[in-house]
Design a protein around this motif. Structure first.
Motif, mmCIF file in Angstrom:
data_model
loop_
_atom_site.group_PDB
_atom_site.id
_atom_site.type_symbol
_atom_site.label_atom_id
_atom_site.label_comp_id
_atom_site.label_asym_id
_atom_site.label_seq_id
_atom_site.Cartn_x
_atom_site.Cartn_y
_atom_site.Cartn_z
ATOM 1 N N GLY A 1 0.756 -1.198 0.000
ATOM 2 C CA GLY A 1 0.000 0.000 0.000
ATOM 3 C C GLY A 1 0.797 1.263 0.000
ATOM 4 O O GLY A 1 1.860 1.316 -0.562
ATOM 5 N N TYR A 72 -5.602 -5.775 9.988
ATOM 6 C CA TYR A 72 -4.851 -4.510 10.045
ATOM 7 C C TYR A 72 -5.756 -3.337 10.431
ATOM 8 O O TYR A 72 -5.350 -2.463 11.193
ATOM 9 N N TYR A 95 -0.100 -1.621 9.187
ATOM 10 C CA TYR A 95 0.050 -1.791 7.738
ATOM 11 C C TYR A 95 0.628 -0.527 7.095
ATOM 12 O O TYR A 95 0.532 0.576 7.629
ATOM 13 N N ASP A 96 1.240 -0.773 5.951
ATOM 14 C CA ASP A 96 1.855 0.278 5.141
ATOM 15 C C ASP A 96 1.037 1.573 5.086
ATOM 16 O O ASP A 96 1.552 2.659 5.329
ATOM 17 N N ILE A 97 -0.266 1.443 4.806
ATOM 18 C CA ILE A 97 -1.057 2.660 4.591
ATOM 19 C C ILE A 97 -1.389 3.399 5.888
ATOM 20 O O ILE A 97 -2.005 4.450 5.855
ATOM 21 N N ASN A 145 6.892 -7.511 7.784
ATOM 22 C CA ASN A 145 6.292 -8.417 6.805
ATOM 23 C C ASN A 145 6.055 -7.621 5.535
ATOM 24 O O ASN A 145 5.169 -6.788 5.459
ATOM 25 N N SER A 147 5.430 -7.403 1.444
ATOM 26 C CA SER A 147 4.735 -8.235 0.459
ATOM 27 C C SER A 147 4.737 -7.621 -0.927
ATOM 28 O O SER A 147 5.147 -6.478 -1.138
ATOM 29 N N TRP A 202 -6.804 -2.583 -1.847
ATOM 30 C CA TRP A 202 -5.370 -2.772 -2.122
ATOM 31 C C TRP A 202 -5.150 -3.183 -3.580
ATOM 32 O O TRP A 202 -4.200 -2.743 -4.216
ATOM 33 N N GLY A 313 3.918 -3.930 -0.248
ATOM 34 C CA GLY A 313 2.820 -3.983 0.709
ATOM 35 C C GLY A 313 3.269 -4.570 2.039
ATOM 36 O O GLY A 313 4.460 -4.763 2.273
ATOM 37 N N GLY A 314 2.301 -4.851 2.886
ATOM 38 C CA GLY A 314 2.598 -5.457 4.173
ATOM 39 C C GLY A 314 2.563 -4.463 5.322
ATOM 40 O O GLY A 314 1.813 -3.489 5.286
HETATM 41 O O1 LIG Z 1 -1.703 -8.622 3.019
HETATM 42 P P1 LIG Z 1 -0.406 -7.893 3.156
HETATM 43 O O2 LIG Z 1 0.200 -8.070 4.506
HETATM 44 O O3 LIG Z 1 0.525 -8.189 2.067
HETATM 45 O O4 LIG Z 1 -0.736 -6.357 3.077
HETATM 46 C C1 LIG Z 1 -1.460 -5.832 2.031
HETATM 47 C C2 LIG Z 1 -1.498 -4.326 2.089
HETATM 48 O O5 LIG Z 1 -0.253 -3.803 1.783
HETATM 49 C C3 LIG Z 1 -1.964 -3.820 3.424
HETATM 50 O O6 LIG Z 1 -2.196 -2.452 3.362
#
Ligand SMILES: O=P(O)(O)OC[C@H](O)CO
Length: 445
Positions: A1, A72, A95-97, A145, A147, A202, A313-314
């Protein structure tokens, strides 16, 4: 994100300063650390393993308690409440966002300030990832984490339909054409869907980035504060229209906004293609064992000629600075440092599917052996390394990005349920505008 920041433009870095290394030594007894996170299933088990390994390496000194807080969205909501009530956890996975919000809250201690105080090198963090979570070259939170979004493939379903699973579709039109061939009906009932994905903002963010356009104005909020979202422009409408068609034609079930529900469809083997994070890979492989083979492919482009790339992401780990003793803050730093070590990141990578934020993890024999057995784990890594840094592929920085994501989901959902895609996305974009304005006012003050 989106919430991560590159080192262009922004001035603010976190809030507070790190206590010195002696703080922990001076603490008597065991220092307790609470860690809030949003991981469940295979990923939750991997968190528990990590925490157990940390605690046994720190017996008598530090004890981390991991607390699952829901997804998240739930985790950031509960964290906001804990800030208001003055009882924040020591460490929180956001989370990223949520990054822009976390920085503006001035609630946390940037991990960079611990590293600087200790002369600890953060140099083995993947440069792409470090950059994503840094401002002016200073790391705010510890990447944990990380992604990439992927296209998942049910290999046997492809073979049965006479399609080559190693030549999966690469854009939305190709997915539609393949989904048509992969959808199987029996007696008027769909027994296999060609494709499925949650109505998940996302994916909209990722597809827009893939198209090479920006999700919000002012160069995705990197030139200046973003003042509006762009998802009612050509690309966003095209994506909403595609979702609508896929459901209307019966190639995809409408499982709504919950990613769990869409994941269940793919895991049960009733969908031949699926969009999800690489962070779902281990859980999928475990679920499909003995039933079908899970393959991974690059996330699709919108159109064949798109030149953009996907966004990292992540989530990352934030050390909270309010209402915690110096010893506790030091203990939190010890934990996030441990979580980012090559050994732990290799265990995390193979146990989840998230790719290691520590570039040394991939060289460890355990990781190498795993990837040799399951090459599916390399798709995300290759995709990350192939992505050229750009404003579109760095994602939109917006203090209210979680809310913007929800608005986009509302728009797509309306389109899927029959509203004209342009109308649906325009209404969605309009609905978020007052919140963007309001947030920007508070930041500028
Ligand atoms: O499912 P994730 O951990 O890869 O996260 C997805 C998005 O980046 C969350 O904002």
């Amino acid at each position: 994100g989106c919430g991560g920041s590159d080192n262009s433009g922004d001035k603010a870095t976190g809030g507070q300063d790190a206590p010195g290394a002696d703080a922990l030594d001076k603490a008597s007894g065991v220092t307790k650390v609470t860690f809030w996170h949003g991981m469940k299933g295979a990923n939750g088990a991997a968190v528990d393993k990590l925490v157990k390994a940390f605690n046994s390496a720190n017996t008598g000194k530090i004890e981390v308690t991991a607390v699952y807080q829901g997804d998240y969205d739930d985790t950031i909501t509960k964290y906001k409440t804990s800030v208001q009530q003055g009882n924040t956890p020591s460490v929180v996975q956001i989370y990223d966002i949520g990054s822009r919000f976390m920085i503006d809250s001035k609630q946390t201690v940037p991990v960079q300030s611990f590293a600087d105080k200790d002369g600890y090198s953060l140099g083995s963090i993947e440069p792409n990832i470090a950059n994503y979570y840094s401002i002016d070259g200073k790391l705010n939170s510890m990447p944990f984490n990380t992604s990439m979004p992927l296209l998942y493939i049910n290999k046997e379903a492809f073979v049965k339909a006479g399609l080559d699973p190693l030549k999966p579709p690469t854009n939305l039109d190709e997915i539609m054409a393949a989904a048509k061939k992969l959808t199987i009906k029996q007696g008027g009932k769909t027994v296999q869907y060609g494709f499925n994905a949650a109505i998940y903002g996302w994916f909209m963010e990722q597809l827009i980035a893939q198209s090479g356009t920006t999700y919000c104005d002012n160069e995705n909020g990197r030139k200046d504060l973003a003042t509006k979202v762009n998802f009612a422009d050509e690309q966003g409408v095209k994506i909403a229209d595609w979702y609508q068609q896929m459901v209307k034609l019966g190639y995809m079930p409408n499982t709504g906004k919950k990613t769990d529900d869409a994941q269940a469809v793919f895991k049960s083997g009733t969908s031949a293609m699926h969009l999800e994070s690489t962070g779902s890979l281990r859980g999928y492989i475990d679920a499909a064992k003995g039933k079908f083979t899970v393959l991974t492919a690059p996330f699709p482009k919108v159109g064949a000629s798109d030149t953009g790339g996907p966004i990292i992401g992540g989530a990352s780990l934030w050390v909270d600075g309010q209402g915690h003793s110096d010893a506790e803050k030091r203990a939190s730093w010890e934990f996030v440092k441990f979580a980012s070590s090559p050994e732990q990141q290799a265990a995390w990578h193979t146990g989840t599917g998230y790719f290691p934020i520590n570039s040394k993890a991939l060289d460890l024999p355990a990781d190498k052996a795993w990837v040799a057995q399951y090459p599916q784990f390399t798709t995300a890594i290759t995709q990350l390394h192939n992505t050229k840094p750009s404003n579109p592929s760095s994602g939109c920085i917006l203090g209210v990005m979680p809310q913007a994501r929800k608005a986009a989901e509302d728009g797509i959902e309306k389109a899927v349920l029959g509203t004209d895609p342009q109308k649906a996305m325009t209404a969605a974009a309009d609905s978020i505008k007052p919140q963007i304005d309001q947030y920007n006012k508070t930041v500028k003050k």
